[in-house]
Design a protein around this motif. Sequence first.
Motif, PDB file in Angstrom:
ATOM      1  N   ALA A  83       1.137  -0.955  -0.101  1.00  0.00           N
ATOM      2  CA  ALA A  83      -0.120  -0.062  -0.075  1.00  0.00           C
ATOM      3  C   ALA A  83       0.890   1.000   0.123  1.00  0.00           C
ATOM      4  N   ALA A  84       1.660   1.303   0.948  1.00  0.00           N
ATOM      5  CA  ALA A  84       3.127   2.320   1.027  1.00  0.00           C
ATOM      6  C   ALA A  84       3.598   2.497  -0.835  1.00  0.00           C
ATOM      7  N   TYR A  85       3.820   1.182  -0.893  1.00  0.00           N
ATOM      8  CA  TYR A  85       3.960   1.648  -2.278  1.00  0.00           C
ATOM      9  C   TYR A  85       3.611   2.608  -3.360  1.00  0.00           C
ATOM     10  N   PHE A  86       2.081   1.505  -3.792  1.00  0.00           N
ATOM     11  CA  PHE A  86       1.116   2.061  -4.445  1.00  0.00           C
ATOM     12  C   PHE A  86       0.618   4.004  -4.007  1.00  0.00           C
ATOM     13  N   TYR A  87       0.920   3.734  -3.188  1.00  0.00           N
ATOM     14  CA  TYR A  87       0.547   5.223  -2.680  1.00  0.00           C
ATOM     15  C   TYR A  87       1.645   5.716  -2.965  1.00  0.00           C
ATOM     16  N   ILE A  88       2.477   6.437  -4.016  1.00  0.00           N
ATOM     17  CA  ILE A  88       3.384   6.773  -3.952  1.00  0.00           C
ATOM     18  C   ILE A  88       3.906   6.972  -5.109  1.00  0.00           C
TER      19      ILE A  88
END
Length: 439
Positions: free
Chosen positions: A106-111
């Motif tokens: 989720a952190a990767y796809f958020y940024i």
Amino acid sequence: MRISDVLEKFDISSEREDYATIHDIVESGIVFKGTNLWILIFAILIASVGLNVNSTAVIIGAMLISPLMGPILGMGYSIATYDFPLLKKAFVNYLFAVVAGLLTSAAYFYITPIYQAHSELLARTQPTIYDVIIALVGGLAGIVAISSKLKGNVIPGVAIATALMPPLCTAGYGLATANWPFFFGALYLLTINTVFIGSATLFTVRLLRYPIRFLANESQKNMANRWVTFIVLLTTVPSIYYGYVLVQKENFTQNANNFIQNESFIEGDYLLKTELDANRKQIRLIYGGKTISEEEKTRLSQRKNIYGLAGVSIIVQQGFSVSEINKELSLSDRYQAEINRLKSELSHNIQQQDSVIKAQKLGGQLYKEIKPLFPEIDYCSASKQSFFVTSGATRNYTVVVLGSNQPVRTNRDLARITQWLKVRMKSDSLKIYIEKTAI
């Protein structure tokens, strides 16, 4: 070869690893800390990047290094041996791994600046019964490999086949983008893989008669078995429904493409684009050229039933010139439209050529069939012709000319010949002439 010799080839008892060694292997793969945890995080990031850029090779690489399968095998193994302390340990570590994976992805796809959902992401949002089969057979292969001294490269292959990492990362994408259908669909696929890898492990361990490591009473055993059965059924039922929906969509797409290929040609029009909507049961045909008549639309609507498309709506978008509608189409759509036009013209020309060839052979076929029934007939000719009437209209008939040295004896003979030809030709639009001249 005797049956006993065949059965011996399937026997794996001679290759089985020591029970204590198997237990240590399973237990060591359960814990997520230190090295295992970092490898999981790295695998999650690699899989997320692969899904983000739609790279199958990168996703496979992530699945190869993922340690996520360890606690799943541990849960199946511990239930089979009634080792409830190990089950609790495996379950807690599995939940920790799932949460860590969700947060990382989720952190990767958020940024990431690339937010479009490609085919690799979409493939993990609609699991079916086929995913159940893959997980079940993959789990069987995994536990059999762990149980054997000859492990080979089975475990990496199982990791690829059962695909635990992609659905976890897809769920992370759904969480980061608030796309809840993606989130829950991917989590369901992860649940399918988890439940059926664990179930396959449980089944294999009991089949191979692993020693019981915890002295559970009958009540505990029955409770464990009931919970396993309930969870398996609860996981399977939706997948059967989604599998049915998938099969219906595939059948619709195949039938619709057959219909479009064989029936979409309209004289003076070009099929520029087709749109298939399996959910709404719609086929949209976008034509360029002259306005399409209501008779032609009716023909298309009637012909769809032949292709198993009863209940499907045929929507014809018509009346556009090619130059006008090309403004609304991308370059690839224009190329596809031209291909469709050429394919339609080719198919139509082939059909016309086949009709001409069949018409030329019709007289010969009729002669071979009519001669044994009416020996007095010496020759036969048949062709389809148009007759023009005073009003300016035309009427189409199949004209059959028969020749004989002997005159037809009675009106009854003429009626018999006429009736036979009508049945044979499956038509009442016939004109029959009998000549008294031989060739």
